[in-house]
Enzyme design. Sequence first.
Site, mmCIF file in Angstrom:
data_model
loop_
_atom_site.group_PDB
_atom_site.id
_atom_site.type_symbol
_atom_site.label_atom_id
_atom_site.label_comp_id
_atom_site.label_asym_id
_atom_site.label_seq_id
_atom_site.Cartn_x
_atom_site.Cartn_y
_atom_site.Cartn_z
ATOM 1 N N SER A 13 0.833 -1.213 0.000
ATOM 2 C CA SER A 13 0.000 0.000 0.000
ATOM 3 C C SER A 13 0.868 1.265 0.000
ATOM 4 C CB SER A 13 -0.985 0.007 1.177
ATOM 5 O OG SER A 13 -0.318 0.195 2.400
ATOM 6 N N ASN A 14 2.047 1.198 0.614
ATOM 7 C CA ASN A 14 2.946 2.359 0.537
ATOM 8 C C ASN A 14 3.475 2.529 -0.888
ATOM 9 O OD1 ASN A 14 3.600 3.831 3.209
ATOM 10 N ND2 ASN A 14 3.476 1.668 3.815
ATOM 11 N N LYS A 65 23.039 -14.544 2.652
ATOM 12 C CA LYS A 65 22.205 -13.332 2.591
ATOM 13 C C LYS A 65 22.942 -12.227 1.835
ATOM 14 C CE LYS A 65 19.594 -14.319 6.712
ATOM 15 N NZ LYS A 65 19.501 -14.204 8.156
ATOM 16 N N MET A 90 10.413 -7.036 4.261
ATOM 17 C CA MET A 90 10.490 -7.646 5.591
ATOM 18 C C MET A 90 11.820 -8.357 5.855
ATOM 19 S SD MET A 90 7.733 -6.480 6.549
ATOM 20 C CE MET A 90 7.460 -7.192 8.163
ATOM 21 N N ARG A 91 12.900 -7.731 5.449
ATOM 22 C CA ARG A 91 14.222 -8.302 5.707
ATOM 23 C C ARG A 91 15.182 -7.215 6.156
ATOM 24 N NH1 ARG A 91 14.943 -13.393 3.384
ATOM 25 N NH2 ARG A 91 12.948 -13.931 2.455
ATOM 26 N N ASN A 107 13.468 3.740 4.458
ATOM 27 C CA ASN A 107 12.522 2.751 4.985
ATOM 28 C C ASN A 107 11.399 3.485 5.708
ATOM 29 O OD1 ASN A 107 11.557 0.130 5.838
ATOM 30 N ND2 ASN A 107 12.371 0.574 7.874
ATOM 31 N N HIS A 109 8.808 2.908 8.906
ATOM 32 C CA HIS A 109 8.594 2.051 10.072
ATOM 33 C C HIS A 109 7.352 2.533 10.827
ATOM 34 C CE1 HIS A 109 9.564 -0.721 13.245
ATOM 35 N NE2 HIS A 109 9.331 0.241 14.113
#
Length: 223
Positions: A13-14, A65, A90-91, A107, A109
């Site tokens: 949605s963002n 990673k 989500m990382r 980001n 939050h």
Amino acid sequence: MLKIGVLASGRGSNFQAIIDEIEKGKLKASVEVLITDSDSAYAIERAKKHNLKYLFINPKEFKTKDDFFSRIADELRSSGVELVILAGFMRIVRKPLIDAFRNRIMNIHPALLPSFPGLHGQRQAVDYGVKIAGCTVHFVDEGMDTGPIIIQAAVPVHSGDTEDTLSERILALEHQIFPEAIRLFSEGRLEIKGRNIRIKDQPQISSSIVNPPLSMIADSCRH
Ligand code: GRF
């Protein structure tokens, strides 16, 4: 025209709020690529609908990673991306990507950092019993939700609020401050000194950005 790359894991949605501001002509930017770490991320549907390039990069295909994030950095670079947007990604971002885009990764939050970093910021706020909650747009560094803060917006917590009701109230503000932070970046108005960010030429806090008015907390220093 600022070239942005968006990383998302889910609903998006963002991401949608950013697309909408661009399409309305209020944000002079272009989405060069959406990268997801999940092939079922609804953000992909949004990219398709708006004819935007998208790419699913499967983290399971990488040994480490760091390798996964190197690949993401390569994709962003080859798409000519200047600013990376984490829109519900989500990382925890690793060094290869941070180094490639130092102070060029933002980001969102769903808490007033440094309170309630990590997962479920809204639930943490309800459980803790705070009276004011909100959201934060920040640059990404090596820590978890620790990078320099660009914009914050606050909302009241009502008695009887649940994680869901508070999340909904916060989300409405996320959709306002994230495009605003990108706009400030695109206009070259973010001056970073250590972990402090000054917003150049900001005569006053715009009360139209958030509701209720004056709940937006931003650096209003003039130069
Ligand atoms: C938002 O609450 C954002 O603050 C957090 O993850 C959620 C993503 O929502 N980082 P969406 O995918 O943008 O709808």
